[in-house]
Design a protein around this motif. Structure first.
Motif, PDB file in Angstrom:
ATOM      1  N   PHE A 116      15.279 -52.057  86.969  1.00  0.00           N
ATOM      2  CA  PHE A 116      16.272 -51.753  88.011  1.00  0.00           C
ATOM      3  C   PHE A 116      16.198 -52.860  89.046  1.00  0.00           C
ATOM      4  N   GLN A 117      17.287 -53.596  89.199  1.00  0.00           N
ATOM      5  CA  GLN A 117      17.291 -54.785  90.026  1.00  0.00           C
ATOM      6  C   GLN A 117      17.692 -54.457  91.463  1.00  0.00           C
ATOM      7  N   ALA A 118      17.495 -55.425  92.353  1.00  0.00           N
ATOM      8  CA  ALA A 118      17.715 -55.208  93.785  1.00  0.00           C
ATOM      9  C   ALA A 118      19.188 -55.007  94.133  1.00  0.00           C
ATOM     10  N   ASN A 119      20.099 -55.493  93.307  1.00  0.00           N
ATOM     11  CA  ASN A 119      21.526 -55.338  93.588  1.00  0.00           C
ATOM     12  C   ASN A 119      22.101 -54.028  93.032  1.00  0.00           C
ATOM     13  N   GLY A 120      21.251 -53.177  92.441  1.00  0.00           N
ATOM     14  CA  GLY A 120      21.709 -51.895  91.920  1.00  0.00           C
ATOM     15  C   GLY A 120      22.022 -51.909  90.442  1.00  0.00           C
ATOM     16  N   ASP A 121      21.908 -53.075  89.792  1.00  0.00           N
ATOM     17  CA  ASP A 121      22.153 -53.136  88.349  1.00  0.00           C
ATOM     18  C   ASP A 121      20.913 -52.660  87.598  1.00  0.00           C
ATOM     19  N   LEU A 122      21.141 -52.071  86.447  1.00  0.00           N
ATOM     20  CA  LEU A 122      20.046 -51.617  85.585  1.00  0.00           C
ATOM     21  C   LEU A 122      20.116 -52.410  84.292  1.00  0.00           C
ATOM     22  N   ARG A 123      19.067 -53.198  84.060  1.00  0.00           N
ATOM     23  CA  ARG A 123      19.020 -53.994  82.834  1.00  0.00           C
ATOM     24  C   ARG A 123      18.067 -53.326  81.858  1.00  0.00           C
ATOM     25  N   LEU A 124      18.572 -53.072  80.660  1.00  0.00           N
ATOM     26  CA  LEU A 124      17.729 -52.397  79.679  1.00  0.00           C
ATOM     27  C   LEU A 124      17.820 -53.122  78.353  1.00  0.00           C
ATOM     28  N   SER A 125      16.680 -53.122  77.687  1.00  0.00           N
ATOM     29  CA  SER A 125      16.614 -53.659  76.330  1.00  0.00           C
ATOM     30  C   SER A 125      16.665 -52.485  75.370  1.00  0.00           C
ATOM     31  N   VAL A 126      17.511 -52.577  74.338  1.00  0.00           N
ATOM     32  CA  VAL A 126      17.701 -51.473  73.404  1.00  0.00           C
ATOM     33  C   VAL A 126      17.490 -51.986  71.989  1.00  0.00           C
ATOM     34  N   ALA A 127      17.138 -51.051  71.136  1.00  0.00           N
ATOM     35  CA  ALA A 127      17.001 -51.338  69.712  1.00  0.00           C
ATOM     36  C   ALA A 127      17.780 -50.280  68.957  1.00  0.00           C
ATOM     37  N   VAL A 128      18.616 -50.722  68.010  1.00  0.00           N
ATOM     38  CA  VAL A 128      19.445 -49.796  67.240  1.00  0.00           C
ATOM     39  C   VAL A 128      19.280 -50.103  65.762  1.00  0.00           C
ATOM     40  N   GLU A 129      19.678 -49.159  64.940  1.00  0.00           N
ATOM     41  CA  GLU A 129      19.508 -49.325  63.500  1.00  0.00           C
ATOM     42  C   GLU A 129      20.502 -50.319  62.938  1.00  0.00           C
ATOM     43  N   ARG A 130      21.682 -50.393  63.499  1.00  0.00           N
ATOM     44  CA  ARG A 130      22.703 -51.340  63.024  1.00  0.00           C
ATOM     45  C   ARG A 130      23.549 -51.778  64.218  1.00  0.00           C
ATOM     46  N   GLU A 131      24.277 -52.853  64.040  1.00  0.00           N
ATOM     47  CA  GLU A 131      25.005 -53.477  65.144  1.00  0.00           C
ATOM     48  C   GLU A 131      26.100 -52.550  65.700  1.00  0.00           C
ATOM     49  N   ALA A 132      26.715 -51.727  64.847  1.00  0.00           N
ATOM     50  CA  ALA A 132      27.786 -50.845  65.316  1.00  0.00           C
ATOM     51  C   ALA A 132      27.265 -49.842  66.343  1.00  0.00           C
ATOM     52  N   LEU A 133      25.987 -49.442  66.220  1.00  0.00           N
ATOM     53  CA  LEU A 133      25.434 -48.481  67.174  1.00  0.00           C
ATOM     54  C   LEU A 133      25.323 -49.074  68.574  1.00  0.00           C
ATOM     55  N   ALA A 134      25.134 -50.376  68.676  1.00  0.00           N
ATOM     56  CA  ALA A 134      25.088 -51.022  69.992  1.00  0.00           C
ATOM     57  C   ALA A 134      26.437 -50.885  70.703  1.00  0.00           C
ATOM     58  N   THR A 135      27.509 -51.042  69.929  1.00  0.00           N
ATOM     59  CA  THR A 135      28.843 -50.855  70.515  1.00  0.00           C
ATOM     60  C   THR A 135      29.064 -49.406  70.921  1.00  0.00           C
ATOM     61  N   ASP A 136      28.595 -48.476  70.065  1.00  0.00           N
ATOM     62  CA  ASP A 136      28.736 -47.053  70.399  1.00  0.00           C
ATOM     63  C   ASP A 136      27.967 -46.716  71.676  1.00  0.00           C
ATOM     64  N   LEU A 137      26.767 -47.266  71.824  1.00  0.00           N
ATOM     65  CA  LEU A 137      25.966 -47.003  73.017  1.00  0.00           C
ATOM     66  C   LEU A 137      26.642 -47.575  74.259  1.00  0.00           C
ATOM     67  N   LYS A 138      27.196 -48.762  74.147  1.00  0.00           N
ATOM     68  CA  LYS A 138      27.895 -49.385  75.277  1.00  0.00           C
ATOM     69  C   LYS A 138      29.092 -48.524  75.715  1.00  0.00           C
ATOM     70  N   ARG A 139      29.862 -48.036  74.760  1.00  0.00           N
ATOM     71  CA  ARG A 139      31.019 -47.209  75.089  1.00  0.00           C
ATOM     72  C   ARG A 139      30.603 -45.863  75.702  1.00  0.00           C
ATOM     73  N   GLN A 163      20.379 -59.388  68.185  1.00  0.00           N
ATOM     74  CA  GLN A 163      19.832 -60.066  67.015  1.00  0.00           C
ATOM     75  C   GLN A 163      19.152 -59.058  66.108  1.00  0.00           C
ATOM     76  N   ALA A 164      19.186 -59.335  64.815  1.00  0.00           N
ATOM     77  CA  ALA A 164      18.527 -58.480  63.821  1.00  0.00           C
ATOM     78  C   ALA A 164      17.113 -58.987  63.609  1.00  0.00           C
ATOM     79  N   ASN A 165      16.162 -58.062  63.675  1.00  0.00           N
ATOM     80  CA  ASN A 165      14.748 -58.437  63.529  1.00  0.00           C
ATOM     81  C   ASN A 165      13.986 -57.246  62.974  1.00  0.00           C
ATOM     82  N   ALA A 166      13.343 -57.456  61.843  1.00  0.00           N
ATOM     83  CA  ALA A 166      12.508 -56.426  61.213  1.00  0.00           C
ATOM     84  C   ALA A 166      13.289 -55.135  60.966  1.00  0.00           C
ATOM     85  N   GLY A 167      14.506 -55.269  60.491  1.00  0.00           N
ATOM     86  CA  GLY A 167      15.302 -54.098  60.157  1.00  0.00           C
ATOM     87  C   GLY A 167      15.913 -53.394  61.353  1.00  0.00           C
ATOM     88  N   ARG A 168      15.767 -53.986  62.526  1.00  0.00           N
ATOM     89  CA  ARG A 168      16.349 -53.401  63.735  1.00  0.00           C
ATOM     90  C   ARG A 168      17.211 -54.448  64.436  1.00  0.00           C
TER      91      ARG A 168
END
Length: 233
Positions: free
Chosen positions: A180-203, A218-223
């Motif tokens: 959680f940054q000083a300007n109120g933004d929240l930066r998070l690192s996520v891991a999903v099973e496939r790339e489409a899930l990242a879009t679903d999470l964003k929406r 990026q894809a790494n170790a099946g994630r």
């Protein structure tokens, strides 16, 4: 009706060269054929000139039927009733005075009520400030304290709660890091099973009322891993 009404039978006279007959409840023009039928064979009594003159004078003195009535009635001269006008003026002034008094009472009531509510709100606001703090503007000081407690933007708690709700609603996704940054933004690192899930999470996060900026995944170790930056709209 110029002829006198007989107590019984019929009377007859000549008026302007026309013979007329009057009975106890009827009057009609004399006719050599129809008169006997109307009178039932009773011969009318003919009035002499003196009796006819007396009957005309009596009829002119007191008419049996007033024809000047209804729309034919004699019009009267219009006159102003000043007494009535004065009473109506007094009543109008009284109504205006009462209306003004009601408005003044209502304004005073609203003013006193608003003052009482402001005092009550100020007293409640004082309880939310740190003990011993000088109160100058309770509402502004409460907003400042709330901003310090929850953080900038929508605050850490509200932003994080929306993000984790979106993660729970997106199967196969997880949060690996949070900042959680000083300007109120929240930066998070996520891991999903496939790339489409990242879009679903964003929406899903955007549907909660936030703006989301996605980094490179990026894809790494099946994630599939990447970063999302969540900020208030």
């Amino acid at each position: 009706m110029l002829l006198p009404r007989p107590d019984e039978g019929y009377v007859r006279a000549d008026l302007a060269g026309v013979g007329v007959v009057r009975g106890t409840s009827s009057g009609f023009a004399d006719d050599p054929v129809l008169t006997d039928l109307v009178t039932g064979g009773v011969s009318p009594t003919t009035l002499d000139r003196e009796a006819l003159t007396a009957a005309l004078v009596a009829a002119a003195a007191g008419t049996a039927l007033d024809l000047r009535q209804g729309v034919f009635a004699r019009r009267r001269r219009f006159a102003l009733d000043w007494a009535l006008i004065r009473r109506l003026a007094v009543l109008a002034l009284l109504i205006l005075a009462v209306t003004l008094a009601i408005s003044l009472v209502r304004i005073a009531k609203y003013s006193f009520g608003a003052t009482a509510l402001e005092a009550q709100a100020d007293a409640i606001a004082r309880t939310g400030l740190p003990r011993g703090e000088t109160v100058t503007d309770a509402a502004r000081q409460l907003d400042e304290r709330l901003s310090r407690v929850r953080g900038p933007g929508l605050g850490f708690t509200a932003t994080t709660a929306a993000v984790f709700a979106a993660v729970r609603a997106t199967p196969g996704s997880e949060v690996t890091a949070l900042d959680f940054q000083a300007n109120g933004d929240l930066r998070l690192s996520v891991a999903v099973e496939r790339e489409a899930l990242a879009t679903d999470l964003k929406r899903a996060i955007e549907s909660a009322g936030f703006a989301v900026r996605a980094g490179t995944f990026q894809a790494n170790a099946g994630r599939v891993t990447g970063d999302l930056t969540v900020s208030a709209r």
